[in-house]
Design an enzyme around this catalytic site. Structure first.
Site, PDB file in Angstrom:
ATOM      1  NE  ARG A 273     -19.015  14.492  27.623  1.00  0.00           N
ATOM      2  CZ  ARG A 273     -19.792  15.479  28.047  1.00  0.00           C
ATOM      3  NH1 ARG A 273     -20.653  16.038  27.216  1.00  0.00           N
ATOM      4  NH2 ARG A 273     -19.740  15.896  29.288  1.00  0.00           N
TER       5      ARG A 273
ATOM      6  CE  LYS B  33     -21.542  22.934  30.153  1.00  0.00           C
ATOM      7  NZ  LYS B  33     -21.509  21.566  30.644  1.00  0.00           N
TER       8      LYS B  33
ATOM      9  CG  ASP C 184     -28.023  39.830   8.675  1.00  0.00           C
ATOM     10  OD1 ASP C 184     -27.316  39.116   9.410  1.00  0.00           O
ATOM     11  OD2 ASP C 184     -27.681  40.198   7.529  1.00  0.00           O
TER      12      ASP C 184
ATOM     13  CG  HIS D  87     -21.730  14.705  32.949  1.00  0.00           C
ATOM     14  ND1 HIS D  87     -22.480  15.499  33.794  1.00  0.00           N
ATOM     15  CD2 HIS D  87     -22.018  15.127  31.690  1.00  0.00           C
ATOM     16  CE1 HIS D  87     -23.190  16.349  33.070  1.00  0.00           C
ATOM     17  NE2 HIS D  87     -22.934  16.148  31.795  1.00  0.00           N
TER      18      HIS D  87
ATOM     19  CE1 TYR E  64     -32.438  36.448  -0.647  1.00  0.00           C
ATOM     20  CE2 TYR E  64     -32.537  36.109   1.727  1.00  0.00           C
ATOM     21  CZ  TYR E  64     -31.978  36.733   0.631  1.00  0.00           C
ATOM     22  OH  TYR E  64     -30.966  37.631   0.812  1.00  0.00           O
TER      23      TYR E  64
ATOM     24  CB  CYS F 199     -33.254  36.845   5.713  1.00  0.00           C
ATOM     25  SG  CYS F 199     -34.818  37.066   4.872  1.00  0.00           S
TER      26      CYS F 199
ATOM     27  NE  ARG G 216     -20.269  18.152  37.074  1.00  0.00           N
ATOM     28  CZ  ARG G 216     -20.314  16.847  37.339  1.00  0.00           C
ATOM     29  NH1 ARG G 216     -19.729  16.369  38.424  1.00  0.00           N
ATOM     30  NH2 ARG G 216     -20.936  16.032  36.512  1.00  0.00           N
TER      31      ARG G 216
END
Ligand SMILES: *Cc1c(COP(=O)(O)O)cnc(C)c1O
Length: 830
Positions: A597, A494, A775, A626, A725, A773, A683
């Protein structure tokens, strides 16, 4: 250059087996039925490993055309195989060793046997690089040095060879004797010994004694006298015949080759020494001490062979580093590139083609191949064998680069284009169509195929999440070794396989025979199906709107509530047209045993079973739950309670439903901590990527990921200047900063700014300075030697993902799944 063939009767006699069935000729040995190459003239050896039993795959190998089998379980022989033969022996590995020893004893030639803790493969490959024009050399492919690798290496010997180089590796006592019997070296090289003795050895001394076994029948042995522990043991050893010890040293003068000076300039080294009273010297394109040691072994071997000085100095000067890994990355026009710059030879080509064929997400498989720089009786024969290999593997297209392959173009039956050199191919590359295909790029170093990779790879973000597939496979095998032989393994892929990739990971898992995959949403499952993944796939959280496409793609839904089940049944009623009326639709029931859950409650089970009994068109494939705190020892009481509830609930369903199903409850840390609660399946999630919460398992599992980037710019700042910044970063002294192209939009949290994380730059750690920042980010590299373009490690071996998670107050799961999809993923396989 095919290996010599034997009749199956002959092989049976060699290993004192019983031969049943028709006689065939055997030219190739297969130990893995998944390998696509060589069928009718191959013998499949059914090896029995810790968890895998090769006998399981006899049918598969037979279907692929194999007609000769070396086995130890005669009960598998049946009428269905009437045109095949079976050689039955008590122990197939031992029989394979006997066959290899016999084959080796057919040849009289100098054979170099190499062992030691490190450098075996490099010494072997460099010896080949220097001597390939002088001898026709047979050598171990890659690092085939194990109990299985050595017989396959030795099997390659043919009468056209006049020198062989094989490596031998041992992982426990009493293994070297077998390897020695197969290799039968007459010249030995002992590279070195590590400080820590390996896991299965009592002491370093025992380990050395074991390794020396390789040399017991040698006439000459090469080693470095500065490894005192090795020197002492060799002096104590009684060899079966006189052996000439050929040694080198930086310290002593009573050696064959005394190293008198090593000087460096740039990335090169000049080594001077005295050999047989004369001054000798070589230049090397390296300066790290491991490479120097490996190279001196090769040098001394060449001196011993009295190789022409010009050949030695030219060869040593142009040694190239050995890239043992394959690299898989995204290419332009939806292609996948596999880049393999390991020396081009047929055996490594076969290995790379096997990996190419695993890329089932593409309908088409293309090979870009340079001339093979391997001496052969005739180039025609060599390329005919390659042509055969490509036919057998159903490769769709060949692009050949180099004068030899171009001259043999007529031998290829698949669509083939040839170019005399890399430049002319690059000049025409824009006219060549590459679309939605897997492309294997395999060239000898001098063809500089990295230029081709450069052109064909997807451009964009240069920062990369590296995925080490060898480590992933090792982790997978570690988990398998904990499992009972009949426990099934479901792998959780997943969330983009925890940030790692989709089909890239699933292809590997399918190849290594996982039993089940699981994804979170239907779309993720559909994507895997579209990429050719055939394994059963469970969907943890399917949206009711997606039920019909789920069934259409043979995905299996998790059902966690009565409402959920009713919606699923209604959907089935509406969409009967795409169901197989003879087959019930599989579902998986989730029990809530304490996670609170998703899942059925104890009180709902009667109603649940009633509904299921009334609807036989669905079949319960598994019931699972689980664990809420499988990695927290202080909560183990609660975990035990969950096991008890799970037992009660599954027993009740099984009893009232009247048929059985798979039961499973353990996730990664559950598998590690509660191995007696495996039920029918487990799992595996985060553990596959080498991450664990317990120190004990942290030491065993191997972290699969490294995040790397390259310096965009370097700036020299004065004390007190501010960075970024809000002017939040302040230079504490005069110094240097580097800007790195990765930011919070790539998943690198702002919490890591202002010194809260350190990035590795040329082996040293540099703290972030200023705020992260979107990027980019800045680091303070004052005092660190670095240039623009240098690679930096955001997290890896020395700045671990565990520490990174801690620094931003989260867990490694979130760090991995946060890594932005715009970052490149590159997959490595050795
Ligand atoms: C994600 C998940 C797992 C795997 O958990 P790890 O801790 O990563 O091993 C197992 N079962 C279910 C239901 C999950 O959602």
């Amino acid at each position: 250059m095919k290996p010599k063939g034997y009749s199956s009767i002959e092989l049976s006699n060699i290993c004192k087996g019983t031969h049943e069935g028709v006689t065939t000729v055997v030219t190739h040995i297969l130990i893995d039925s998944r390998a696509q190459q060589e069928y009718s003239d191959s013998m499949f050896v059914a090896l029995i490993g810790q968890r895998q039993d090769g006998h399981q795959y006899i049918e598969e190998a037979y279907q692929k055309g194999v007609r000769s089998f070396l086995i130890s379980r005669s009960q598998i022989i049946s009428d269905q195989y009437e045109d095949a033969n079976f050689i039955v022996v008590p122990d197939t590995l031992k029989a394979l060793h006997q066959i290899a020893s016999f084959h080796r004893s057919q040849f009289k030639l100098p054979v170099i046997g190499i062992t030691g803790s490190n450098g075996k493969t490099i010494v072997k490959e460099w010896t080949f690089q220097v001597l390939k024009e002088v001898y026709q050399i047979c050598r171990s492919p890659k690092s085939y040095n194990s109990q299985v690798g050595v017989p396959l290496s030795v099997w390659q010997l043919t009468s056209s060879h006049d020198l062989a180089i094989f490596e031998a590796g041992v992982s426990q006592s009493n293994e070297m004797e077998c390897l020695e019997r197969m290799i039968q070296p007459n010249i030995g090289i002992f590279t070195n010994i590590g400080n820590a003795h390996a896991q299965n050895f009592e002491s370093q001394e025992k380990q050395i004694i074991e390794k020396i076994q390789l040399f017991k029948n040698c006439n000459q042995l090469i080693y470095c006298k500065d490894h005192h522990a090795i020197d002492i043991q060799i002096a104590k050893t009684i060899f079966s015949q006189p052996i000439e010890l050929i040694t080198w040293s930086r310290e002593k003068s009573t050696v064959s080759l005394q190293i008198t000076s090593i000087t460096h300039s740039n990335k090169k080294s000049l080594i001077k020494g005295i050999y047989k009273g004369e001054d000798v010297e070589i230049n090397l394109p390296f300066k790290d001490s491991a490479s120097l040691e490996d190279a001196i072994h090769v040098w001394l071997l060449c001196l011993t062979f009295s190789i022409d000085t010009a050949i030695i100095s030219e060869g040593m000067k142009s040694l190239t580093s050995i890239a043992m890994r394959l690299e898989l990355k995204k290419g332009i026009h939806s292609c996948t590139l596999i880049n393999d710059s390991y020396n081009s030879d047929i055996t490594s080509l076969k290995i790379a083609i096997t990996y190419l064929k695993q890329q089932q997400q593409h309908p088409q498989h293309t090979l870009i191949l340079s001339d093979i720089l391997q001496h052969s009786e005739s180039t025609e024969k060599l390329y005919a064998e390659i042509s055969d290999l490509l036919n057998r593997n159903k490769i769709d297209r060949l692009i050949g680069i180099g004068p030899n392959i171009q001259a043999q173009k007529h031998l290829f039956q698949i669509p083939t284009e040839c170019y005399p050199d890399t430049i002319s191919f690059l000049n025409s590359i824009d006219q060549i169509k590459f679309y939605n295909e897997a492309i294997l790029i395999k060239g000898a170093r001098k063809f500089e195929f990295e230029k081709i990779t450069e052109r064909l790879q997807e451009k964009g973000h240069n920062s990369t999440l590296e995925v080490n597939l060898n480590y992933l496979i090792d982790n997978l095998n570690y988990f398998k070794s904990i499992l009972n032989s009949n426990t099934k393994l479901m792998i959780m892929v997943k969330a983009f396989s925890y940030g790692n990739g989709t089909h890239e990971i699933a292809n590997i898992l399918e190849y290594y025979r996982a039993d089940y995959l699981a994804v979170a949403y239907t779309d993720e499952g559909i994507a895997l199906r579209n990429q050719g993944i055939a394994l059963p796939i469970m969907v943890l959280n399917p949206e009711p709107q997606s039920f019909d496409s789920l069934i259409r793609h043979q995905l299996e839904a998790e059902i966690y509530s009565l409402r959920n089940l009713r919606l699923f049944l209604e959907n089935l009623d509406r969409n009967t047209y795409f169901q197989d009326p003879n087959q019930a639709v599989k579902i998986h029931l989730k029990m809530d045993t304490g996670m609170r859950r998703l899942g059925f409650e104890q009180e709902q089970l009667d109603e649940l079973v009633e509904l299921l009994k009334a609807n036989p068109q669905v079949k319960v494939a598994s019931v699972f739950s689980h664990l809420a705190a499988s990695d927290e020892q202080e909560k183990d009481d609660f975990t035990q309670l969950q096991f008890e509830r799970f037992n009660t609930m599954t027993a009740k369903i099984e009893r009232s439903l009247g048929y059985s199903f798979l039961k499973h409850i353990l996730n990664s840390s559950g598998i590690l901590r509660f191995p007696d609660q495996q039920f029918d399946m487990v799992r595996l999630g985060i553990g596959l990527y080498g991450i664990s919460n317990t120190p004990e398992h942290k030491a065993i599992l191997k972290p699969v990921n490294r995040l790397i980037a390259h310096i965009s710019q370097i700036k020299h700042l004065k004390k007190g200047e501010t960075v970024g910044y809000g002017r939040r970063g302040v230079m504490p002294t005069d110094g240097t900063t580097a800007t790195i192209p990765i930011g919070y939009a790539d998943g690198f949290s702002r919490l890591l700014g202002n010194g809260n994380w350190q990035i590795e730059v040329n082996g040293k750690l540099a703290p972030t300075i200023g705020s992260i920042c979107m990027d980019m980010l800045m680091i303070d590299i004052t005092g660190i030697e670095a240039e623009e373009g240098d690679e930096v490690v955001i997290f890896g071996e020395n700045n671990t993902i565990y520490d990174l998670a801690k620094a931003r107050n989260t867990i490694p799961y979130e760090v991995l799944t946060d890594i932005g999809s715009r970052l490149k993923r590159v997959f490595y396989l050795e």
